[in-house]
Motif scaffolding. Structure first.
Motif: not given
Lengths: 185, 416
Positions: B163-165, B180-191
């Protein structure tokens, strides 16, 4: 005759030389060593891959009470928009900067200002994030010119990941090329 | 005469191995293979899904003409299914569970009713079975002595905009069949994976006041804060031994390329141009290749560590805003059109620093985030086209592209 044969060989090398050198020699595979009717024991590959079990929720434990108190002030500040592929604050946007700076140095003088740079949807790579940052930095320079203390300003670029409009129209893309003004305690 | 022949032969070998030259294979010359399902323990849906995974993987190998028709048989049958008699090879599989409820696949590779390869594979959870399919394809590829496809078995790490943001960081296989979702919530980028063991990865959290680079252990979930920078902070690349990182940071609002030493936690600025310098990548010759707008538009440049001079690497395209490097090869993203108010096309191109050839690798849509496999055999990338986000795999020597769509959301970036 000998020359003809040699040149034919050279020609053939050119024709086939462009082909992949990684053709599998499948027909040439010698099955005999590995062949059996069915009696050969199957080698078990134990646990092909490690299991993933961890899930982290970054929203857990976040309190947003302070954000609510600043919401009214934030809503009075206007986003600054930018032209396609540009990061300089256009003359027609400067009134927004002046208005925002007045709020920041007035009612919101106790808060830190967070400038959030954003881009349209054309690319989510680092360059696009850098473009968002350059926009935030231009807005920061303009705010400083309006008398805002640089130490009160933090910046972040969201690239294309925080759009306010998701339609595929020129108006929508223009809205997303922006810097938002947020307050932090 | 012999001298001339020798030179010509060397020239042919040289060009034959150049990845910038397109290879067009004659499809009919490939041997045929069919896949037979001999499972009894699972539902029809699971069996057929596994069938499709295997067929897809065998196609990606580009060693065979793969029969797509589903067929069912008994695992112990000595003969292949009647309609598969004409096939050069038959791959038969049987899915089952053991006493620990682990998911097991037994396979036989059959040629002319003789078993030429027999193996069993196991994963603890059924949802990880796509990795079994990839391992089977990997072993078949190795059996035929083809160029290694280690990348097939590797886990991908993806940042997916939900979603946006908001984003999720997802561990997946290269076809996105396993997620497998390992991190959810917030805006986390460039792994980015922290090393070849893939037991931890770096990512940028944009949820706090300033961008923060975090390292997370995928087995324990333990997070370690590495650095914080005003404006922007991205881990662009990790050295092959995991000891050095290339970062894009902007501590004073100016995006530049930095090198970070993991052991000492010290960093050093590598570029100091007043515009945009981002996306640094390690090259094997010790140089760093990066994206800069120092000519007034984004393009690809290289520089030696500790050297002030910068070399322009790409002389084609007016907007080249992302790159990946392997040996003498560079894959870069080029904008093919510059329209503020209409659709834009971004394509990937391959160049060699040793020749003048340019090979276009994609044709439509927004193609970005190219990443070479460790062995340089393949390039993986993100494709966004007509509201669909996909992972693309380009096999360079085979001149084949494969796309694996994401069902929902948009891929922000990825590493493998």
């Amino acid at each position: 005759m000998k020359k003809t044969v040699l040149w034919s060989a050279v020609l053939a090398m050119f024709i086939f030389g462009g082909c992949s050198s990684k053709d599998p020699s499948i027909d040439a595979t010698d099955d005999s060593a590995k062949t059996s009717k069915s009696g050969e024991g199957a080698a078990m590959v134990t646990d092909v891959v490690e299991e993933d079990v961890i899930v982290v929720d970054e929203n857990a434990g976040i309190e947003d009470g302070s954000e609510r108190t600043m919401g009214g002030l934030e809503s009075r500040m206007q986003s600054v928009n930018f032209a396609f592929d540009k990061f300089d604050v256009a003359a027609q946007e400067s009134d927004k900067i002046t208005g925002n700076a007045a709020i920041v140095n007035g009612d919101a003088s106790e808060f830190t200002i967070k400038l959030e740079g954003n881009c349209d949807e054309w690319g989510s790579d680092e360059y696009n994030f850098a473009l968002g940052l350059k926009r935030a930095n231009s807005a920061k320079d303009a705010m400083i010119a309006e008398g805002v203390d640089s130490k009160r300003i933090a910046m972040v670029s969201y690239g294309e990941s925080n759009p306010v409009c998701i339609d595929k129209t020129r108006e929508c893309w223009a809205k997303n090329r922006r810097v938002d003004f947020k307050l932090l305690p | 005469m012999r001298l001339i022949l020798g030179w010509l032969f060397a020239a042919v070998l040289l060009y034959g191995a150049d990845a910038t030259i397109e290879v067009i294979k004659k499809v009919d010359s490939l041997p045929s293979i069919a896949v037979e399902d001999a499972s009894v323990s699972f539902t029809d849906t699971t069996n057929k899904r596994f069938f499709r995974l295997l067929v897809s993987d065998l196609n990606v190998l580009t060693l065979f003409n793969v029969e797509r028709k589903y067929s069912n048989t008994n695992y112990e049958n000595e003969k292949v299914v009647r309609e598969n008699k004409v096939m050069d090879y038959v791959l038969r599989y049987r899915l089952r569970t053991d006493d620990d409820s682990a998911f097991i696949a037994d396979i036989k590779l059959i040629r002319e009713n003789n078993v030429i390869l027999k193996k069993s594979y196991r994963v603890k959870r059924s949802k990880m079975n796509p990795f079994i399919a990839h391992s089977i394809a990997y072993d078949i590829n190795a059996y035929f002595g083809a160029a290694p496809v280690d990348w097939m078995k590797r886990k991908l790490i993806i940042s997916r905009l939900s979603a946006p943001g908001e984003s999720e960081i997802v561990i997946a296989d290269y076809t996105l069949s396993y997620q497998h979702v390992i991190i959810k919530g917030g805006l986390n980028v460039f792994p980015k994976w922290s090393d070849s063991s893939r037991k931890s990865f770096y990512y940028t959290s944009l949820s706090s006041i300033r961008p923060t680079l975090i390292k997370i252990d995928v087995r324990t979930g333990k997070r370690t804060k590495i650095l914080t920078s005003d404006g922007m902070l991205v881990c662009s690349d990790v050295s092959s031994d995991g000891k050095k990182l290339i970062l894009t940071m902007a501590p004073s609002g100016q995006p530049d390329v930095y090198i970070y030493d993991v052991a000492s936690t010290k960093y050093k600025r590598l570029t100091s141009y007043g515009g945009i310098d981002v996306n640094g990548q390690f090259m094997e010759d010790g140089r760093i290749v990066f994206v800069s707008n120092r000519l007034g538009y984004p393009n690809i440049f290289a520089k030696k560590l500790g050297d002030k001079s910068v070399e322009q690497m790409v002389y084609y395209g007016q907007s080249n805003s992302a790159c990946t490097a392997h040996k003498e090869y560079i894959v870069y993203k080029a904008r093919e059109s510059t329209h503020a108010f209409s659709k834009n096309t971004f394509n990937l191109h391959l160049i060699s620093t040793k020749t003048d050839f340019i090979r276009r690798l994609t044709a439509t849509g927004v193609n970005e985030f190219p990443r070479f496999s460790k062995d340089g055999d393949a390039v993986i990338f993100v494709k966004n086209y007509k509201q669909q986000s996909s992972i693309g795999v380009i096999r360079l020597q085979q001149n084949k592209n494969f796309l694996f769509p994401l069902k929902s959301g948009k891929i922000q970036s990825m590493d493998w």
